[in-house]
Scaffold this motif. Structure first.
Motif, mmCIF file in Angstrom:
data_model
loop_
_atom_site.group_PDB
_atom_site.id
_atom_site.type_symbol
_atom_site.label_atom_id
_atom_site.label_comp_id
_atom_site.label_asym_id
_atom_site.label_seq_id
_atom_site.Cartn_x
_atom_site.Cartn_y
_atom_site.Cartn_z
ATOM 1 N N CYS A 194 75.878 77.569 48.825
ATOM 2 C CA CYS A 194 77.272 77.976 48.633
ATOM 3 C C CYS A 194 78.167 76.762 48.477
ATOM 4 O O CYS A 194 78.032 75.775 49.197
ATOM 5 C CB CYS A 194 77.749 78.833 49.799
ATOM 6 S SG CYS A 194 79.291 79.696 49.438
ATOM 7 N N ALA A 199 89.032 80.067 55.878
ATOM 8 C CA ALA A 199 88.316 80.148 54.600
ATOM 9 C C ALA A 199 89.161 79.495 53.516
ATOM 10 O O ALA A 199 89.706 80.160 52.643
ATOM 11 C CB ALA A 199 88.025 81.603 54.255
ATOM 12 N N ASN A 215 88.674 77.942 50.866
ATOM 13 C CA ASN A 215 88.359 78.081 49.441
ATOM 14 C C ASN A 215 88.604 79.487 48.920
ATOM 15 O O ASN A 215 88.589 79.731 47.725
ATOM 16 C CB ASN A 215 86.892 77.737 49.165
ATOM 17 C CG ASN A 215 86.493 76.422 49.802
ATOM 18 O OD1 ASN A 215 86.007 76.423 50.935
ATOM 19 N ND2 ASN A 215 86.724 75.330 49.115
ATOM 20 N N LYS A 216 88.775 80.439 49.855
ATOM 21 C CA LYS A 216 88.921 81.832 49.448
ATOM 22 C C LYS A 216 90.399 82.151 49.321
ATOM 23 O O LYS A 216 91.192 81.759 50.164
ATOM 24 C CB LYS A 216 88.301 82.729 50.532
ATOM 25 C CG LYS A 216 87.226 83.651 49.990
ATOM 26 C CD LYS A 216 86.644 84.525 51.071
ATOM 27 C CE LYS A 216 85.723 85.535 50.432
ATOM 28 N NZ LYS A 216 85.019 86.369 51.395
ATOM 29 N N LYS A 217 90.765 82.857 48.258
ATOM 30 C CA LYS A 217 92.172 83.212 48.109
ATOM 31 C C LYS A 217 92.328 84.720 48.198
ATOM 32 O O LYS A 217 91.574 85.469 47.573
ATOM 33 C CB LYS A 217 92.703 82.688 46.774
ATOM 34 C CG LYS A 217 92.836 81.185 46.784
ATOM 35 C CD LYS A 217 93.358 80.643 45.465
ATOM 36 C CE LYS A 217 93.124 79.136 45.375
ATOM 37 N NZ LYS A 217 91.694 78.775 45.221
ATOM 38 N N ARG A 277 77.995 78.127 55.132
ATOM 39 C CA ARG A 277 79.002 77.182 54.630
ATOM 40 C C ARG A 277 78.325 75.881 54.186
ATOM 41 O O ARG A 277 77.301 75.467 54.747
ATOM 42 C CB ARG A 277 80.056 76.905 55.700
ATOM 43 C CG ARG A 277 79.499 76.259 56.949
ATOM 44 C CD ARG A 277 80.585 76.037 57.998
ATOM 45 N NE ARG A 277 80.010 75.357 59.151
ATOM 46 C CZ ARG A 277 80.706 75.032 60.221
ATOM 47 N NH1 ARG A 277 81.993 75.337 60.301
ATOM 48 N NH2 ARG A 277 80.125 74.411 61.228
ATOM 49 N N ARG A 278 78.963 75.285 53.198
ATOM 50 C CA ARG A 278 78.422 74.083 52.567
ATOM 51 C C ARG A 278 78.060 73.010 53.590
ATOM 52 O O ARG A 278 77.035 72.343 53.497
ATOM 53 C CB ARG A 278 79.487 73.560 51.591
ATOM 54 C CG ARG A 278 79.060 72.457 50.679
ATOM 55 C CD ARG A 278 80.257 72.024 49.822
ATOM 56 N NE ARG A 278 81.385 71.600 50.661
ATOM 57 C CZ ARG A 278 82.664 71.849 50.393
ATOM 58 N NH1 ARG A 278 82.996 72.532 49.310
ATOM 59 N NH2 ARG A 278 83.623 71.436 51.192
ATOM 60 N N PHE A 286 81.377 77.010 48.885
ATOM 61 C CA PHE A 286 82.523 77.201 49.784
ATOM 62 C C PHE A 286 82.189 76.679 51.172
ATOM 63 O O PHE A 286 81.025 76.518 51.528
ATOM 64 C CB PHE A 286 82.887 78.691 49.881
ATOM 65 C CG PHE A 286 83.724 79.180 48.718
ATOM 66 C CD1 PHE A 286 83.916 78.405 47.588
ATOM 67 C CD2 PHE A 286 84.319 80.436 48.772
ATOM 68 C CE1 PHE A 286 84.672 78.867 46.525
ATOM 69 C CE2 PHE A 286 85.080 80.906 47.711
ATOM 70 C CZ PHE A 286 85.253 80.126 46.590
ATOM 71 N N ASP A 287 83.249 76.478 51.952
ATOM 72 C CA ASP A 287 83.030 75.987 53.302
ATOM 73 C C ASP A 287 83.851 76.798 54.311
ATOM 74 O O ASP A 287 84.700 76.263 55.020
ATOM 75 C CB ASP A 287 83.380 74.493 53.372
ATOM 76 C CG ASP A 287 82.703 73.818 54.562
ATOM 77 O OD1 ASP A 287 81.549 74.200 54.872
ATOM 78 O OD2 ASP A 287 83.322 72.951 55.187
ATOM 79 N N CYS A 288 83.592 78.106 54.349
ATOM 80 C CA CYS A 288 84.318 78.978 55.276
ATOM 81 C C CYS A 288 83.825 78.694 56.690
ATOM 82 O O CYS A 288 82.626 78.721 56.951
ATOM 83 C CB CYS A 288 84.099 80.445 54.919
ATOM 84 S SG CYS A 288 84.525 80.806 53.208
#
Lengths: 252, 407
Positions: free
Chosen positions: B66, B180, B182-184, B76-77, B68-70
């Protein structure tokens, strides 16, 4: 004296007998299949009525399909005196007509609703809990041990779902087996089959291991709740559920 | 990597998604000779895990790689874990083998975001197309839509599956920003809006759902329920799932708890049911002064105790709406009461047989003018005490009791 009426165990014959009793205004003390063990006070009557093939559709037309659905499910149950409950339920139809299923204060109505629901619920459970094994020649084979006789109901389900497979489902409690040939299924006694020499497909163990791996992995240990699992999946079914019977729980 | 190891990595990564339902679709298999499978409208549970959660679908990720880094997520990354990637053929083979043996009701396919949202969606679409078109699989499929993916992919994926969903994860955008980054939020709403506007019997027939994590941020139950209510109203969601936060990672923005807030999750589910089946609104249950549910009694009982002047309800005459306000009466028993009471005079025993939980309902009802217990005890303190005692049973888990002691 207890007047006990005997029928051959089939639904058709039961309706045949009930039609006779209703027509002649006879209230039996009990109705039972041929396995009945009579005691000293019983007067056992086996009428040997002529076989009427269209009796089921006649009952459908008269009592309505919902009532017949309820009654059929009660017939599939393993409740004692189920035949008498069915008799009194249908008898009360003459008084209450289409309101009958709402008359929950009558014992025969609340019992018919309760038992039919129980049978329906168990059938639904087995649509999920049943596990097929693949035999040589691509035949799927499952064993179940339900409390009620739900084999026909679940066979209808798998006839739609696995319509292009050959499958066998054995009810080990009743020693009956449902056989599907990619078109229709029929239910026979297990005595008619040689089930001893069934050999598993070579790949089978490998796939079973994959499933058990998945089953063990999907569990979140912070949420462990075994009594909850037991409520949903009672222990009496475990021996036929692959991941419960064959599961090395110590690995977790 | 061996298939078994891949499966165990990618099932482990997928298991924190709470959705397990397989209901709401009437899909039939196509006429092909090799066709297999159908959907069951009510859904079917095939097994139950040791945590008591139902297993209906083969719940896996395509990959746990992934970008992303949630903060809360296992995949997560920044986590140093083993990564794996299924090929489309591998997913099909496992699904078909499990489905034929009746282990599962279908497939739940999600994914970490590999390379880009569009690339990930293409991978999901490729896999599910193969399953539907080459293997003629007619069983249930729930796919996750990847936030940020283009509409053309939403269109394609939705036409292959029974349910498509995107997780909102946190009820406020500030929470989302915190955990989160990276998440919008807008990207998730875009998916929900698209599914709402295009849904029909061939496009996402079983509708969409979403999930929120409970207890990872400071949000109150009121924040959470308001978010749910607005999503039910605006996006016609079938379900909102609530997932108690389980501390998998460490990080400065994460709460330091050891026990997931399972009791709180349970109360939110109960309230969610009140919204969907009992005619309640969030405003009835919570307000700024009382922004969290009572852990000791369920939301409906809690509401009833605060509105004791509306009770007792007379069962033989009161409306459906009023019946549903009584603790211990649900939609099924309410329907039975209404169908029966026209035809005969009900007794308390009849109510019991209809599925009413009398040990709860007793305090809130009269039947033919009669109150079933000593009427001098009709006060909120006494009733609340009895309801609380009724809920604690010897099987109650230790962590629940520990949570109770906090109050």
């Amino acid at each position: 004296m207890n007047r006990v009426y005997i029928y051959n165990g089939s639904f058709n014959e039961l309706l045949n007998l009930i039609a006779y009793l209703l027509k002649n205004k006879i209230k039996p003390d009990n109705i039972h299949d041929e396995t009945y063990n009579a005691n000293l006070f019983d007067y056992v009557i086996n009428l040997d009525l002529p076989n009427k093939k269209d009796i089921i559709s006649k009952f459908h037309d008269y009592f309505g399909s919902y009532n017949m659905h309820l009654v059929y499910y009660v017939y599939l149950s393993s409740v004692q005196n189920k035949e008498l409950i069915i008799f009194y339920y249908l008898l009360n139809y003459f008084k209450y007509r289409e309101n009958l299923p709402k008359m929950r204060n009558l014992k025969c109505v609340s019992e018919v609703l309760r038992i039919s629901k129980q049978v329906g619920n168990e059938a639904h459970r087995f649509k999920g809990f049943l596990r097929f094994k693949e035999l040589k020649e691509h035949v799927l084979y499952a064993t179940i041990a339900p409390d009620n006789n739900v084999l026909e109901i679940i066979s209808c389900h798998f006839q739609k779902r696995l319509k292009n497979e050959y499958w066998l489902i054995k009810d080990e409690k009743r020693q009956i087996i449902s056989v599907y040939n990619k078109k229709n299924f029929y239910i026979a006694s297990t005595n008619d089959f040689n089930l001893k020499d069934l050999a598993l497909d070579d790949k089978e163990k490998e796939i079973e291991k994959l499933w058990v791996t998945f089953y063990n992995t999907i569990f979140i240990k912070e949420r462990k709740n075994e009594s909850c699992r037991m409520n949903f999946m009672p222990k009496k079914y475990w021996h036929n559920i692959l991941e419960m019977s064959d599961n090395d729980e110590e690995s977790y | 990597m061996e298939l078994k190891e891949k499966l165990s990595i990618l099932a482990d990564s997928a298991k924190y998604d709470a959705s397990c339902s397989s209901s709401g679709s009437k899909r039939q298999s196509n006429g092909n000779n090799g066709a297999i499978g159908n959907a069951h409208y009510a859904g079917i549970c095939h097994s139950f895990a040791k945590d008591g959660r139902c297993i209906s679908l083969l719940k896996i990720l395509m990959t746990n790689i992934c970008i992303f880094d949630c903060k809360y997520c296992l995949n997560r990354r920044s986590n140093n874990i083993k990564r794996a990637l299924f090929t489309p053929e591998e997913v099909c083979a496992i699904t078909m083998n499990f489905y034929r043996r009746n282990y599962i009701e279908g497939l739940f396919l999600s994914s970490g975001i590999i390379k880009s949202p569009d690339y990930t969606m293409e991978l999901l679409i490729k896999t599910i197309s193969l399953l539907r078109n080459k293997y003629h699989f007619g069983g249930y499929i729930h796919a996750k839509a990847i936030p940020g993916a283009s509409e053309v992919y939403l269109k394609k994926l939705g036409s292959l599956v029974d349910r498509m969903s995107a997780n909102i994860e946190l009820p406020t955008s500030s929470g989302l920003k915190l955990l989160a980054p990276n998440k919008k939020e807008g990207e998730v709403s875009k998916i929900m809006g698209y599914v709402r506007d295009n849904r029909n019997k061939n496009y996402v027939p079983a509708g969409q759902s979403t999930q929120m994590i409970i207890g990872a941020t400071k949000e109150t139950d009121l924040n959470i329920m308001q978010k749910s209510e607005s999503m039910y109203n605006n996006y016609k969601l079938k379900r909102v799932f609530y997932s108690a936060y389980i501390p998998i990672n460490n990080g400065k923005n994460l709460p330091s708890i050891n026990i997931p807030p399972l009791k709180r999750e349970n109360r939110l589910y109960q309230a969610d049911w009140l919204l969907r089946y009992y005619g309640f609104k969030v405003g009835d249950l919570l307000d700024e002064k009382h922004p969290n549910f009572n852990i000791l009694v369920d939301p409906k009982a809690s509401w009833s105790l605060q509105h004791l002047d509306e009770f007792p309800k007379e069962i033989s005459t009161c409306s459906m709406r009023d019946l549903l306000k009584v603790p211990g009466i649900g939609p099924t028993s309410a329907k039975r009461i209404i169908a029966s009471r026209k035809h005969f005079k009900l007794t308390f025993n009849d109510l019991k047989k209809m599925g009413v939980v009398l040990k709860r309902a007793n305090y809130f009802i009269t039947l033919n003018g009669r109150y079933n217990i000593d009427s001098s005890l009709f006060n909120a303190k006494f009733i609340e005490g009895n309801l609380v005692l009724g809920e604690i049973n010897p099987n109650t888990q230790v962590e629940h009791l520990e949570q109770l002691r906090l109050f």
